[in-house]
Design a protein around this motif. Sequence first.
Motif, PDB file in Angstrom:
ATOM      1  N   ALA A 248      23.451  66.070  24.056  1.00 51.06           N
ATOM      2  CA  ALA A 248      23.778  66.199  22.632  1.00 51.06           C
ATOM      3  C   ALA A 248      22.733  67.022  21.887  1.00 51.06           C
ATOM      4  N   GLU A 249      21.460  66.899  22.311  1.00 57.05           N
ATOM      5  CA  GLU A 249      20.378  67.546  21.568  1.00 57.05           C
ATOM      6  C   GLU A 249      20.143  68.997  21.959  1.00 57.05           C
ATOM      7  N   LEU A 250      20.358  69.339  23.233  1.00 60.37           N
ATOM      8  CA  LEU A 250      20.054  70.695  23.671  1.00 60.37           C
ATOM      9  C   LEU A 250      20.867  71.744  22.926  1.00 60.37           C
ATOM     10  N   PRO A 251      22.175  71.554  22.684  1.00 56.67           N
ATOM     11  CA  PRO A 251      22.899  72.558  21.886  1.00 56.67           C
ATOM     12  C   PRO A 251      22.303  72.730  20.492  1.00 56.67           C
ATOM     13  N   ARG A 252      21.846  71.617  19.897  1.00 52.82           N
ATOM     14  CA  ARG A 252      21.245  71.731  18.570  1.00 52.82           C
ATOM     15  C   ARG A 252      19.928  72.510  18.646  1.00 52.82           C
ATOM     16  N   LEU A 253      19.131  72.181  19.669  1.00 57.47           N
ATOM     17  CA  LEU A 253      17.869  72.905  19.833  1.00 57.47           C
ATOM     18  C   LEU A 253      18.109  74.383  20.107  1.00 57.47           C
ATOM     19  N   ALA A 254      19.150  74.674  20.897  1.00 58.24           N
ATOM     20  CA  ALA A 254      19.456  76.072  21.187  1.00 58.24           C
ATOM     21  C   ALA A 254      19.828  76.816  19.913  1.00 58.24           C
ATOM     22  N   SER A 255      20.600  76.158  19.063  1.00 60.14           N
ATOM     23  CA  SER A 255      20.980  76.774  17.802  1.00 60.14           C
ATOM     24  C   SER A 255      19.753  77.021  16.934  1.00 60.14           C
ATOM     25  N   ARG A 256      18.893  75.991  16.877  1.00 56.09           N
ATOM     26  CA  ARG A 256      17.662  76.147  16.088  1.00 56.09           C
ATOM     27  C   ARG A 256      16.765  77.233  16.669  1.00 56.09           C
ATOM     28  N   LYS A 257      16.716  77.289  17.996  1.00 58.34           N
ATOM     29  CA  LYS A 257      15.902  78.310  18.651  1.00 58.34           C
ATOM     30  C   LYS A 257      16.395  79.703  18.280  1.00 58.34           C
ATOM     31  N   LYS A 258      17.720  79.847  18.266  1.00 61.56           N
ATOM     32  CA  LYS A 258      18.289  81.152  17.925  1.00 61.56           C
ATOM     33  C   LYS A 258      17.893  81.568  16.513  1.00 61.56           C
ATOM     34  N   LYS A 259      17.907  80.633  15.595  1.00 58.58           N
ATOM     35  CA  LYS A 259      17.507  80.939  14.220  1.00 58.58           C
ATOM     36  C   LYS A 259      16.032  81.309  14.159  1.00 58.58           C
ATOM     37  N   LEU A 260      15.198  80.573  14.908  1.00 55.55           N
ATOM     38  CA  LEU A 260      13.772  80.876  14.911  1.00 55.55           C
ATOM     39  C   LEU A 260      13.500  82.250  15.505  1.00 55.55           C
ATOM     40  N   GLU A 261      14.198  82.583  16.584  1.00 58.05           N
ATOM     41  CA  GLU A 261      14.027  83.910  17.182  1.00 58.05           C
ATOM     42  C   GLU A 261      14.426  85.003  16.183  1.00 58.05           C
ATOM     43  N   HIS A 262      15.491  84.744  15.438  1.00 56.62           N
ATOM     44  CA  HIS A 262      15.925  85.696  14.417  1.00 56.62           C
ATOM     45  C   HIS A 262      14.856  85.851  13.347  1.00 56.62           C
ATOM     46  N   GLN A 263      14.208  84.727  12.965  1.00 58.86           N
ATOM     47  CA  GLN A 263      13.150  84.795  11.968  1.00 58.86           C
ATOM     48  C   GLN A 263      11.956  85.590  12.474  1.00 58.86           C
ATOM     49  N   ILE A 264      11.623  85.415  13.763  1.00 55.25           N
ATOM     50  CA  ILE A 264      10.499  86.152  14.342  1.00 55.25           C
ATOM     51  C   ILE A 264      10.806  87.646  14.372  1.00 55.25           C
ATOM     52  N   LEU A 265      12.013  87.982  14.771  1.00 54.81           N
ATOM     53  CA  LEU A 265      12.394  89.400  14.792  1.00 54.81           C
ATOM     54  C   LEU A 265      12.336  90.001  13.393  1.00 54.81           C
ATOM     55  N   GLU A 266      12.760  89.244  12.389  1.00 59.57           N
ATOM     56  CA  GLU A 266      12.687  89.727  11.015  1.00 59.57           C
ATOM     57  C   GLU A 266      11.244  89.962  10.587  1.00 59.57           C
ATOM     58  N   LEU A 267      10.358  89.036  10.974  1.00 60.82           N
ATOM     59  CA  LEU A 267       8.944  89.187  10.635  1.00 60.82           C
ATOM     60  C   LEU A 267       8.359  90.433  11.293  1.00 60.82           C
TER      61      LEU A 267
ATOM     62  N   ASP B 115       0.762  85.011  17.340  1.00 62.62           N
ATOM     63  CA  ASP B 115       0.668  83.691  17.969  1.00 62.62           C
ATOM     64  C   ASP B 115       2.048  83.062  18.087  1.00 62.62           C
ATOM     65  N   ASP B 116       3.047  83.905  18.450  1.00 57.75           N
ATOM     66  CA  ASP B 116       4.411  83.419  18.455  1.00 57.75           C
ATOM     67  C   ASP B 116       4.636  82.290  19.434  1.00 57.75           C
ATOM     68  N   GLY B 117       3.909  82.296  20.589  1.00 54.82           N
ATOM     69  CA  GLY B 117       4.093  81.204  21.557  1.00 54.82           C
ATOM     70  C   GLY B 117       3.648  79.880  20.985  1.00 54.82           C
ATOM     71  N   GLY B 118       2.405  79.895  20.401  1.00 54.28           N
ATOM     72  CA  GLY B 118       1.910  78.653  19.816  1.00 54.28           C
ATOM     73  C   GLY B 118       2.734  78.224  18.632  1.00 54.28           C
ATOM     74  N   TRP B 119       3.141  79.234  17.824  1.00 60.30           N
ATOM     75  CA  TRP B 119       3.956  78.909  16.657  1.00 60.30           C
ATOM     76  C   TRP B 119       5.322  78.375  17.081  1.00 60.30           C
ATOM     77  N   TRP B 120       5.877  78.980  18.122  1.00 58.75           N
ATOM     78  CA  TRP B 120       7.169  78.523  18.654  1.00 58.75           C
ATOM     79  C   TRP B 120       7.060  77.076  19.168  1.00 58.75           C
ATOM     80  N   GLY B 121       5.969  76.799  19.893  1.00 62.44           N
ATOM     81  CA  GLY B 121       5.772  75.427  20.359  1.00 62.44           C
ATOM     82  C   GLY B 121       5.627  74.453  19.206  1.00 62.44           C
ATOM     83  N   PHE B 122       4.911  74.923  18.172  1.00 65.71           N
ATOM     84  CA  PHE B 122       4.752  74.074  16.993  1.00 65.71           C
ATOM     85  C   PHE B 122       6.105  73.785  16.346  1.00 65.71           C
ATOM     86  N   CYS B 123       6.959  74.820  16.280  1.00 63.72           N
ATOM     87  CA  CYS B 123       8.277  74.632  15.684  1.00 63.72           C
ATOM     88  C   CYS B 123       9.110  73.627  16.472  1.00 63.72           C
TER      89      CYS B 123
END
Length: 880
Positions: A801-820, A847-855
Motif C-alpha cells: 500500500a505504501e510503495l505506490p505512494r512513496l513512488a508518487s512522492r519520489k516522482k514529485k521530488l525528482e521533478h522538484q530537483i530537476l526544476e532546481l 547534496d541531493d542524495g542526503g537531501w533525498w534521504g532526508f525527504c
Amino acid sequence: MLGLSLDTSVPLPAAYSPRYVEAAWYGWWEKEGFFKPEYQSRQPHRKPETFSLCIPPPNVTGSLHLGHALTVAIEDSLVRWRRMQGCQVLWVPGSDHAGIATQAVVERKLWKERGALRQDLTRGEFLAEVWKWKEEKGDEIFRQLKALGASLDWDRVCFTMDAGFSAAVAEAFVRLHEDGLVYREQRLVNWSCALRSAISDVEVETRQLRGRTLLPVPGCPAPVPFGLMFTFSYKVDGQEGEFPSSIQHLHGKWLRHPFTGRLLAIITDPLVERDVGTGAVKVTPAHSHADYELGKQHGLPPVSVIGEDGAMTAECGDWLQGLNRFVAREKVVSALKERGLYRGMKDHAMVLPLCSRSGDVIENLLKSQWFLRGEGMAQRALEDGSDALWVVGRTEAEARRKASGILKKPEEEMELVRDADVLDTWFSSALFPFAALGWPRKVGDLQEFYPSSLLETGSDLLFFWVARMVMLGEQLTGALPFSQVFLHSLVRDAHGRKMSKSLGNVVDPLDVIHGASLQDLQGRLRDGNLDPREVAIAVEGQRRDFPQGIPECGTDALRFALCSHRVQGDDINLDVATVLSSRHFCNKVWNAVRFTLGALGEGFAPRTPEEVCPSSPMDRWILSRLYHTAVDCGQRFGEYELHLVTSTIHHFWLHNFCDVYLESVKPVLQSKDQSRILQTRQTLLSCADLGLRLLSPFMPYLAEELWQRLPKPDADSAPSICVARYPSAEQLVVYLVCSEPAAHRVYEEYREPLQTLSLAGSLELRPSSEGAEPPVGWVRGRVNDHTEIYMDLQGLVDPEAELPRLASRKKKLEHQILELMARTQASGYQEKVSPRARAECQQKVMDDGGWWGFCLVEMLLKYLFNGKKSLFPTFTFSPF
C-alpha cells in the motif's frame, strides 16, 4: 522448611524435575509478601492502576477438580501479568460453605462411619460435624490452591460462614427486607426428600426417559419404575357408570375419590392435551407447577399428600399414611385393580427431575419459604400481606424492638422464635465480591478495591451466580461488582464426557502434578462417600482411562496445558497426554537456559537488555523475534486470549530460540572472535531473561528457578521474577546513530524532548552503526551525513500500500530537483538571484542524495506521526 530449589548456588541439575523445581518457591513468595497489593509500592516500575478480583469460592465439599484448576490457571496468569506490569494487585481467596452440598456429603460420612442419620443429631451437633468437615476439607482446598501456584493474598482469606461474612449476610437480608425485596410466601419448591430441604434450580438435574425405566431411589428397597402412564376410572357422583371418555358435558359436576370419598371437581381447560391418553388428567395443585397455576385459576384447593420425608400424609388415609411415596404407588395400583377401576399402563416419555446431590427424585412441595424478588429489584416495591408477623433484625435485640413497635407491646413481653429456614447458598455467594472486602464497612479494602476489575468463572454459572452478584451488588452498594466478566468453558474428559465421580473420570489436579498409580486412584475411590454400585462403575472407568496411572507432570505443565486451550469457546476435552507434552516443553526451556548459563561462563559482566545493540544478523533476528513475541503477548493478554499468548511463547522458545538461534551461535561461541562471543552472550542473556519473564505468568515455578540463576546487571534487580517488569512495547527503544561528536552532544542535550516528541518508550543514542545493515523488516533512514534513525516497521506498514505512494512522492521530488537544477542553469540566474539564495539552492542540488534521504525519512515520520500514536512504542533497533 526451605527446599533445595531455593539454593540457586548449586549447579543446575542435568534434567528438569517438577518435584525439584516446585519444592519451596511458593513458601518464599508468600513469606516475602509478593502476593500482597502493598508490595507494589516497592516496584520501581509501579503504575497507578489497580487490578482486583475474587476467586470463585470453591465449595468445602471435597477436593478441587480440573475445572477448578482451569479457573486458577486463567486467573493466576492474569494476576501475575498485571503484577509484573506494576499494577496494584489484589486477588482474594475464599471458600463457600455450600449449604446443601456440604450437608449431603456430611450426611453420607455420618452414615458410613457411624450409621447415623442427620435426624439422629440435634441441630447443634450436626452443625459441629459440618464445621469439623470444613476444617478438614477447607484446609485441603487451600493446600491445593497453593500447589497450583495461585498467588492469592492469604491474609485476606474469606469463608462464607465467617463472623464477618455472616454479619454481611444478615445486613443484606435486613436491607432487602426493608426494601420489600425479601419476602416470605407459600409456593411450590424443588424438594429433596432425601435431604429434607428445598434446593435451587441449579441443583436439579433432568433425565430424559423414553419409556419404562428402572431407577434406584434413596430410601427404596428396590429400583422404581418411571416413564409409565397409568389409566384408571372414577365414579361420577350421583350417576351410574364410569367416568366417560367424552367429558365436556360433565363440566361442573363431581367425581368421588375411590379411597377417601372426597369429591373432586370436573373442570375443562385448554391446558389439557386431549389427544394424550384418555384426554382427562388428574390435577394436583400442591405437587405440580402447571397444576398449581391451573388450580389457582379454577379455585381448586391445594392438598399436600407427600410429606417432607417423602412419606404419604394423613390426607391419604390411614392405609397409606407414613408409607414411602413409591411404595404407596404400588399399593394404590393394587387397590385399583381390586376395585375394578384399573385400566392399564403404557410407556410414556417424560423428563424426570433429580436432585444432583442425593440422586433422589425431586418432588414439588408447597412450602412457606423466603424468596428474593429479582424482578423489579431497582423498583423497591413493597409486598403486602404475608410478612405481617415476621420481624427481621440484624440482632435479637433489634428484632425485639421492631416487634414491640409493630405489636405495640413492651419488649419484655415479646417471645421471639428464630426461623430455622434460610435463603439458599447462592444468596451468600452473591455477596462475595463486596462482603469479602469488608462490606458493609465502607473502609479499607472495600474503598480501594471495589468494584473489582474482573470476574472470571465458568460459563455455566452466568445466570445462577453472576446475575445474582450483579443484581445484589447494584442494589446494596450502588455499583456493579465488576467491570468485566470472563467466562471460560467446561473441562471434560478426553472422551468429551462430563466429569463425574460416579464415572471415575474426575481427576484431582494434585494427581496430575505429582503423579498417581492406578492403585492409588482406585483406593481413594473406595475410601470416598460413593455408593458401592457407583464405586464399581468408577473403578472400571479409571482402569480404562488410566491403565498405567497418571504420570508426574508438574504444576507448570498443567497450568500451561490448561491455558493453551481456547477457553472462551467450546468445552475442553482434556487429555493427560496434552499435559505431558507441556512437561516436555518445560524440559526444553530448562535445557536452553542450561546452555545459556554454560555459554556465559565465569566472570561474565551482564548488561541490561536495553543496552544490548547487536551487530550480527542472527543476534538482530532473534531479538527481533523476541520483540514481536513481547508485543503479541501484551496484546493477547489484554484481549484475554491466553491460548494465543501461550502459543506465541511456545513458538519463540521452541522454534526461534532453541531450534534456530542456539544452533546458529554454537560455532560463534567456539570461535576466537571475542567481540562476537561477548555480543552473543549478551544476546543469549537478554533472550533467556526476557523469555522467562514472558513465561512466568503461566509457569511461575520453572521461570523463577531459572531466572534466579541468571546473572543480573546490578544489585537493584527485582528479587523475584514475579515482581520483575513484564516485557512490553512501552519499554522498546528508538535508536538514533550519530557519528559526529558535536551533533551527538546536541542530541544528548535534547534527548528528553526528542523522546517525548517521538512517543518512544526509550531513545538510545549511538556513536556509530559500524556499517551494520538492518535486518529484514527494518528501515534505516539517513537524516544527514552523520545521523541515522533505525526503526522496525514489521506489522506497522503495508509495503504494497505504501510503495505506490512513496513512488508518487519520489516522482514529485525528482521533478522538484530537476526544476532546481534547471533554475541554476537558466540565463541571468547569477545576476537576478542573491548570493545567499544561490548558496542554499546549490547546497540542495549538490547534496541531493542526503537531501533525498532526508525527504524519505521526513515522509516516513509524517506517516508515522500523523495521529498514529499507538505505533510509536514499536520504534526499535533491538527488542529492548
